[in-house]
Design an enzyme around this catalytic site. Structure first.
Site, PDB file in Angstrom:
ATOM      1  N   ASP A 218       0.853  -1.195   0.000  1.00 27.39           N
ATOM      2  CA  ASP A 218       0.000   0.000   0.000  1.00 27.39           C
ATOM      3  C   ASP A 218       0.889   1.244   0.000  1.00 27.39           C
ATOM      4  OD1 ASP A 218      -2.469   1.348   0.022  1.00 27.39           O
ATOM      5  OD2 ASP A 218      -2.463   1.517   2.203  1.00 27.39           O
ATOM      6  N   ASP A 235       3.224   2.306   7.904  1.00 27.34           N
ATOM      7  CA  ASP A 235       1.973   1.573   7.682  1.00 27.34           C
ATOM      8  C   ASP A 235       2.151   0.359   6.774  1.00 27.34           C
ATOM      9  OD1 ASP A 235      -0.591   0.723   7.742  1.00 27.34           O
ATOM     10  OD2 ASP A 235      -1.465   2.457   6.718  1.00 27.34           O
TER      11      ASP A 235
END
Length: 338
Positions: A218, A235
């Site tokens: 991502d 993340d």
């Protein structure tokens, strides 16, 4: 419980996550908190900045008395899947990549569970930085080098429990969920499904021919923080087994000349660190389609969560689905199959 790429079809919530449990989780580190808690932006998980009640040592960094505690959405990832994320981060940190790895808890683990709530959590150091709206040529090359190094580490081992990016996991499973829940309006459904299936049919052989490995999954511009010392990649919640091109096109998602030029700058930096199979660039548009379908299903599975209703106000309306169909048609046109 059956596990797909976003957990069970039944959305689970964080209602058991009370303020005292947030502070108790942080104090599992063996340090009391001041009680100062700030909720950070996160749709999927619940993430909080917490101040620790410690004396600042001379020369301590600005954020040394703060930690970030991340509570994973219950039912999405298994314990083994989360621990694989942490292991990947630990390998990257050991190689001195600018990432944020979780802190070890007193028992040596990086993952614990909120008692009686079925919610896993981890504690991370606080890292400052800002998100750029766009990157300069030098910044693009720098991020390209970082991703190249990340992929070099990712290629050294395989995930055993994380998902693999495939037509099945990101495409057909999510499309079937939308159909089972009867979310697509009748005038749009046949066109949307037919086009999605054409794209699936095209990307299937291409993905089968493309090597996969551990990647961020991502890697968009919002997951790169910039500070005085450079950039930090954050993340890794969606890290998976997938083609390397996934981590590159998300940083340059456009179709115009500027996007292609920026992608070349990323690759220029990347190829200083390791080789890149440029034939895999043909996957950009199909991967875009898979991400769109995956994202729509992700919203649908969590739409009972009040936070999602506030953000995705038009979700499920005919206007929403028409825009999704148009976006999918644009992918089809780019591939010559619309």
């Amino acid at each position: 419980m059956s596990m797909d790429n976003h957990g069970s079809a039944a959305t689970k919530f964080f209602f058991e996550l009370t303020p005292e449990k947030i502070l108790e989780a942080v104090e599992r580190l063996g340090t009391r908190s001041t009680g100062r808690v700030l909720a950070l932006n996160s749709m999927e998980n619940r993430v909080y900045e917490v101040e620790l009640d410690v004396d600042r040592a001379p020369g301590a960094g600005r954020w040394d008395s703060f930690v970030v505690v991340k509570f994973y959405r219950p039912g999405r990832w298994s314990k083994d899947q989360i621990l694989e994320e942490h292991q990947f981060l630990a390998e990257c940190a050991a190689a001195e990549l600018p990432v944020v790895a979780p802190k070890a808890l007193p028992d040596g683990s990086t993952l614990a569970e909120v008692p009686g709530a079925g919610i896993f959590f981890a504690v991370f150091p606080k890292v400052g930085g800002r998100i750029l709206d766009e990157m300069s040529p030098d910044e693009l090359r720098r991020v390209g080098r970082l991703i190249g190094r990340l992929h070099g580490i990712g290629a050294a081992a395989r995930f055993k429990h994380r998902i693999k990016l495939s037509v099945e996991s990101y495409g057909r499973q999510n499309l079937q969920f939308l159909l089972d829940e009867k979310l697509l309006p009748a005038p749009i459904e046949p066109h949307y499904v037919a086009l999605a299936e054409r794209i699936f049919g095209l990307i299937g052989p291409w993905l089968a021919e493309t090597p996969t490995q551990r990647i961020h999954g991502d890697c968009h511009i919002g997951n790169i923080l910039w500070g005085a010392s450079g950039c930090t990649m954050v993340d890794f919640d969606d890290c998976l087994e997938g083609p390397c091109v996934q981590d590159l096109w998300l940083l340059t998602p456009g179709r115009d000349e500027a996007a292609y030029r920026n992608r070349e700058l990323l690759l220029e930096g990347y190829e200083m660190m390791r080789d890149f199979d440029r034939s895999s660039l043909r996957l950009v548009e199909p991967l875009r389609a898979l991400r769109m379908i995956n994202f729509t299903s992700w919203i649908a599975k969590r739409y009972a969560d009040p936070a999602f209703k506030r953000v995705f106000v038009e979700f499920g309306t005919e206007r929403y689905w028409r825009e999704e169909l148009v976006a999918l048609q644009e992918v089809g046109e780019s591939l010559g199959i619309a």
